[in-house]
Design a protein around this motif. Structure first.
Motif, PDB file in Angstrom:
ATOM      1  N   LEU A 134      -2.207   8.891  -7.177  1.00  0.00           N
ATOM      2  CA  LEU A 134      -1.682   7.861  -7.499  1.00  0.00           C
ATOM      3  C   LEU A 134      -1.633   6.578  -6.413  1.00  0.00           C
ATOM      4  CD1 LEU A 134       0.106   6.247  -9.615  1.00  0.00           C
ATOM      5  CD2 LEU A 134       2.186   7.689  -8.945  1.00  0.00           C
ATOM      6  N   TYR A 135      -1.520   7.176  -5.313  1.00  0.00           N
ATOM      7  CA  TYR A 135      -1.262   5.805  -4.363  1.00  0.00           C
ATOM      8  C   TYR A 135      -2.208   5.518  -3.890  1.00  0.00           C
ATOM      9  CZ  TYR A 135      -0.878   4.199   0.241  1.00  0.00           C
ATOM     10  OH  TYR A 135      -1.356   3.419   1.343  1.00  0.00           O
ATOM     11  N   LYS A 186      -8.205  11.250  -3.923  1.00  0.00           N
ATOM     12  CA  LYS A 186      -8.393  12.478  -4.744  1.00  0.00           C
ATOM     13  C   LYS A 186      -8.722  13.339  -4.391  1.00  0.00           C
ATOM     14  CE  LYS A 186     -10.994   9.270  -7.944  1.00  0.00           C
ATOM     15  NZ  LYS A 186     -12.106   8.648  -8.422  1.00  0.00           N
ATOM     16  N   ARG A 232       6.507   4.441  -9.731  1.00  0.00           N
ATOM     17  CA  ARG A 232       5.732   4.963 -10.305  1.00  0.00           C
ATOM     18  C   ARG A 232       6.118   6.666  -9.208  1.00  0.00           C
ATOM     19  NH1 ARG A 232       0.956   3.671 -12.837  1.00  0.00           N
ATOM     20  NH2 ARG A 232       0.750   6.267 -12.681  1.00  0.00           N
ATOM     21  N   GLU A 284      -1.174  14.997  -7.168  1.00  0.00           N
ATOM     22  CA  GLU A 284      -0.893  13.867  -7.671  1.00  0.00           C
ATOM     23  C   GLU A 284      -0.601  12.294  -7.067  1.00  0.00           C
ATOM     24  OE1 GLU A 284       1.322  13.178 -11.860  1.00  0.00           O
ATOM     25  OE2 GLU A 284       1.515  15.272 -11.277  1.00  0.00           O
ATOM     26  N   LEU A 285       0.678  12.520  -6.335  1.00  0.00           N
ATOM     27  CA  LEU A 285       0.718  11.683  -5.593  1.00  0.00           C
ATOM     28  C   LEU A 285       0.080  10.366  -4.948  1.00  0.00           C
ATOM     29  CD1 LEU A 285       4.292  10.821  -4.587  1.00  0.00           C
ATOM     30  CD2 LEU A 285       2.734  10.448  -3.541  1.00  0.00           C
ATOM     31  N   THR A 334      -8.673   2.936 -13.306  1.00  0.00           N
ATOM     32  CA  THR A 334      -8.064   2.689 -14.266  1.00  0.00           C
ATOM     33  C   THR A 334      -8.282   0.879 -14.233  1.00  0.00           C
ATOM     34  OG1 THR A 334      -6.378   2.367 -12.719  1.00  0.00           O
ATOM     35  CG2 THR A 334      -5.811   3.679 -14.184  1.00  0.00           C
ATOM     36  N   GLU A 343      -4.882   4.881  -5.859  1.00  0.00           N
ATOM     37  CA  GLU A 343      -5.473   4.420  -7.219  1.00  0.00           C
ATOM     38  C   GLU A 343      -4.673   3.077  -7.308  1.00  0.00           C
ATOM     39  OE1 GLU A 343      -7.445   3.426 -11.227  1.00  0.00           O
ATOM     40  OE2 GLU A 343      -7.798   5.005  -9.084  1.00  0.00           O
ATOM     41  N   LEU A 344      -2.980   3.418  -7.199  1.00  0.00           N
ATOM     42  CA  LEU A 344      -3.136   1.627  -6.941  1.00  0.00           C
ATOM     43  C   LEU A 344      -2.969   0.910  -5.488  1.00  0.00           C
ATOM     44  CD1 LEU A 344       1.030   2.441  -7.930  1.00  0.00           C
ATOM     45  CD2 LEU A 344      -1.057   1.927  -9.100  1.00  0.00           C
ATOM     46  N   GLU A 393      -8.950   5.295  -1.445  1.00  0.00           N
ATOM     47  CA  GLU A 393      -9.099   6.490  -2.980  1.00  0.00           C
ATOM     48  C   GLU A 393     -10.111   7.516  -3.397  1.00  0.00           C
ATOM     49  OE1 GLU A 393     -10.281   5.476  -7.506  1.00  0.00           O
ATOM     50  OE2 GLU A 393      -8.654   4.647  -6.231  1.00  0.00           O
TER      51      GLU A 393
END
Length: 319
Positions: free
Chosen positions: A179-180, A170, A266, A175-176, A215, A182-183, A166
């Motif tokens: 996102l990775y 960041k 995504r 961005e990708l 999220t 986070e998911l 995580e």
């Protein structure tokens, strides 16, 4: 890396995307009578030869060799390899606390050579490890030595891995990659909460296991897991992951498939992005996903599963 270099790299990736397996080809694999025929079809598509495991290993290596050719600094993609590092840390800690060596338990590709992790753990010289791994390595080692609780050791390392992924996402400012990260955490937390509910784990276990993310509210998820499966579903229905609920109600395998498909959905916009690191990162993830799908199909054929049974596990394609 310069913008112009990324433009060239993305152009190369566009040609490679044309070689990715599509849904039509997966249908051919599903219709094949056996594993041998699947391997022949894959070889005709440019995949390697040999046993199923050899072919899959070759394809995995091809992906990383290509990216290394295109990108001077590979460290931007380290976030994709952190799970291997922490897997190897778990293996090293358990090996150090038991008799004998077990070389087959280590994963070859990571940001830290597994031999260095072994050496650090065996000698309790944790300074050999990256800073992000030092504290958790010592904590996991001491925990296993004093409690002999392998599951607790796993929880400590797994949570640290999620937190590292995580944070790396960041910190990348991409961005990708964010996102990775986070998911990965979101899907792991949901899986853990559901398993904990089904096995009657307590709050302490959940607090040791769930990693924070943007999220999901892990306090609310913990409370839901302690209440019951329906409470988990009710909580998730109020989050961006409401679509996970029907899959969770079907089976763990259905949810696993949903998790992998979510990532593919995504990253799909990167097919139309002409700049930056995003298309390269998406290509790596797309390749990993198709290799996983091929592994599922080959395993199903090897074990004489029905076509319908295998189809239920097949992931969606990037192209």
């Amino acid at each position: 890396m310069s913008e112009n270099s990324y433009i060239y790299a993305v152009a190369r990736i566009r040609t490679k995307e044309m070689q990715l397996l599509n849904a039509s080809f997966l249908e051919q694999l599903l219709a094949a009578p056996d594993e041998a025929q699947c391997l022949r079809l894959l070889q005709e598509r440019g995949w390697g030869s040999g046993s199923a495991e050899e072919v899959l290993t070759q394809e995995h290596q091809k992906t990383w060799d290509l990216i290394a050719e295109l990108v001077g600094d590979m460290s931007v993609f380290d976030v994709f390899l952190y799970q291997n590092d922490y897997h190897n840390l778990k293996a090293a800690v358990k090996e150090a606390c038991t008799a004998g060596k077990h070389p087959g338990i280590y994963m070859q590709q990571g940001t830290v050579p597994y031999t260095r992790i072994q050496k650090a753990v065996e000698g309790r010289n944790f300074s050999l490890l990256p800073e992000r791994m030092r504290v958790v390595a010592e904590k996991a080692m001491n925990t296993l030595l004093h409690t002999r609780d392998g599951q607790l050791c796993d929880c400590i390392i797994d949570k640290a891995a999620l937190e590292a992924i995580e944070q790396a996402g960041k910190d990348s400012k991409e961005e990708l990659l964010a996102l990775y990260g986070e998911l990965v955490v979101v899907t792991a937390d949901i899986k853990t909460a559901v398993r904990a509910q089904k096995t009657g784990k307590d709050r302490a276990f959940l607090e040791r296991s769930l990693a924070s993310c943007d999220t999901l509210d892990i306090v609310a998820l913990t409370d839901a897991a302690l209440t019951g499966f329906s409470a988990i579903c009710s909580y998730l229905e109020k989050t961006p992951y409401a679509e996970a609920v029907p899959e969770l109600k079907v089976s763990a395998a259905a949810f696993e498939r949903w998790c992998d498909n979510l990532l593919i959905h995504r990253i799909h916009p990167q097919l139309h992005n002409p700049f930056g690191i995003g298309p390269l990162a998406a290509y790596i993830l797309a390749r990993e996903s198709e290799i996983k799908t091929v592994r599922i199909i080959l395993s199903g054929k090897r074990n004489d599963l029905s076509e319908a049974s295998i189809r239920e596990r097949v992931r969606e394609t990037y192209v």
